[in-house]
Design an enzyme around this catalytic site. Structure first.
Site, mmCIF file in Angstrom:
data_model
loop_
_atom_site.group_PDB
_atom_site.id
_atom_site.type_symbol
_atom_site.label_atom_id
_atom_site.label_comp_id
_atom_site.label_asym_id
_atom_site.label_seq_id
_atom_site.Cartn_x
_atom_site.Cartn_y
_atom_site.Cartn_z
ATOM 1 N N LYS A 155 8.550 -5.457 -23.161
ATOM 2 C CA LYS A 155 8.692 -4.548 -22.016
ATOM 3 C C LYS A 155 8.509 -5.331 -20.726
ATOM 4 C CE LYS A 155 3.838 -3.373 -22.870
ATOM 5 N NZ LYS A 155 2.936 -2.434 -23.572
ATOM 6 N N TYR B 189 -7.386 -17.817 6.080
ATOM 7 C CA TYR B 189 -7.766 -16.623 6.846
ATOM 8 C C TYR B 189 -9.253 -16.316 6.692
ATOM 9 C CZ TYR B 189 -2.729 -15.753 6.968
ATOM 10 O OH TYR B 189 -1.378 -15.864 7.159
#
Ligand SMILES: *Cc1c(COP(=O)(O)O)cnc(C)c1O
Length: 361
Positions: free
Chosen positions: A37, A258
């Site tokens: 899947k 950051y």
């Protein structure tokens, strides 16, 4: 031609074949179905399915009707049963028939819809999912009893396979495993002519009681350990490497990336890599996970969208060298644990931006 300046995702189908053999040996006697899947756990359902087919796999599971259609096209004329875990959704029955796919019925309305189709078109091969304790998908035992004992019989349903799914198979000591097994045995007694499948990857390693006729292998085909930690018997199928684009020297107090996720406490060398969370390096692994370079683990200090920064230590790396972010040395289960997730999610997040190379296709 490989591009030296891009992240590279190598998908090793020889390792896939090896893992399939390991699972087949572990679950000896049971058929090993391939669960592919979500585009083969993000690695490409077509190449994965074709190689598994060449290794003898004849049963595949997908989640969605659209995945069954795509897989049938990828398989070309190869003979295989494609089971659809979504079952028979409204409007899907002609599409399933056109794709030659077998629905895994998991609600009473789906059972009724399949019986209606059988009334119009003749015997309908289906799988039936029963819920044995995961409380997610499948008929309750009472519902399964009602279907099996209905006065009109199964009304055209040819129940080829009885399916259930374990909720705690990654922990062999969990009492939920034998509880689910006991309920599965009750369900089997209702459909004595059907084949039976309870185990996914982890369940396949729980011992002979859990094998039944078929195990549905997903993540362990791709190297994910059955107990969510590296299993030395399995090989990495997906290897993500990224080139060093810069080597920088930090002074004490320098911050990386950051915010204030990482501040250097001492002078150090870091490498900037051309891969980030847009390539599938899960951001939550920042500060916890490691990359593999020059024969050692290198802590990942920052993961931004396009770039990651690792502590290089004394590694003699230069611009253009590739660093392993996922693979045989940066194990999928360890990256998953660092990111607070499971190996399945690490795989499906691998993006299409990294250059893809198949080995053994
Ligand atoms: C996804 C899935 C599998 C495969 O699970 P893995 O843990 O990847 O082996 C098997 N059965 C069902 C019903 C699933 O949803």
């Amino acid at each position: 031609m490989t591009s030296p300046d891009r992240a590279r995702l190598t998908i090793d189908l020889d390792a896939l074949a090896h893992n399939r053999d390991v699972i087949a040996a572990e679950a000896s006697g049971a058929e090993v179905a391939g669960v592919i899947k979500a585009d083969g756990y993000g690695l490409g359902a077509g190449p994965i399915a074709r190689r598994l087919h060449a290794e003898g796999t004849r049963s595949f599971f997908v989640a969605r009707t659209s995945e069954a259609e795509a897989l049938r096209a990828e398989l070309g004329g190869r003979e295989a049963t494609i089971y659809v875990l979504d079952g028979l959704l409204a409007g899907a029955s002609d599409r399933l028939a056109a794709a030659g796919a077998t629905p895994v019925l998991s609600t009473l309305p789906q059972v009724s819809a399949a019986q209606a189709r059988a009334a119009a078109h003749g015997p309908y091969p289906v799988a039936l999912q029963v819920d044995t304790g995961m409380n997610r998908q499948g008929l309750t035992l009472e519902e399964a009893r009602a279907v099996a004992a209905a006065p009109g019989g199964l009304r055209g349903l040819d129940v080829r396979l009885l399916v259930s799914h374990l909720g705690s198979a990654t922990d062999p000591a969990e009492t939920r495993n034998p509880e689910q097994l006991a309920r599965f045995r009750e369900a089997r007694a209702l459909f004595p002519d059907s084949r039976a499948s309870l185990a996914a990857s982890a369940g396949a390693f729980l011992g002979p009681d859990y094998r039944h006729d078929m195990v549905r292998a997903g993540v362990s085909l791709f190297g994910g350990g059955p107990e969510e930690r590296p299993d030395p018997r399995l090989r990495a199928v997906a290897t993500l490497t990224a080139p060093v684009v810069d080597v920088r020297n930090l002074r004490p107090g320098d911050r990386v990336g950051y915010g204030a996720h990482f501040t250097a406490a001492r002078p150090m060398r870091v490498a900037v890599l051309a891969a980030g969370y847009a390539d599938g390096v899960i951001r939550a692994a920042m500060g916890k996970g490691f990359a593999w370079a020059a024969g050692a683990r290198r802590p990942i200090l920052a993961i931004n969208m396009d770039l990651a920064v690792i502590d290089l230590g004394d590694a003699p790396l230069t611009i253009g060298d590739h660093v392993e972010l996922l693979g045989p040395n940066a194990h999928i289960d360890e990256l998953a644990a660092a990111a607070g997730t499971v190996a399945h999610e690490v795989l499906v997040r691998l993006s299409r931006r990294a250059e893809r190379i198949y080995i053994g296709a």
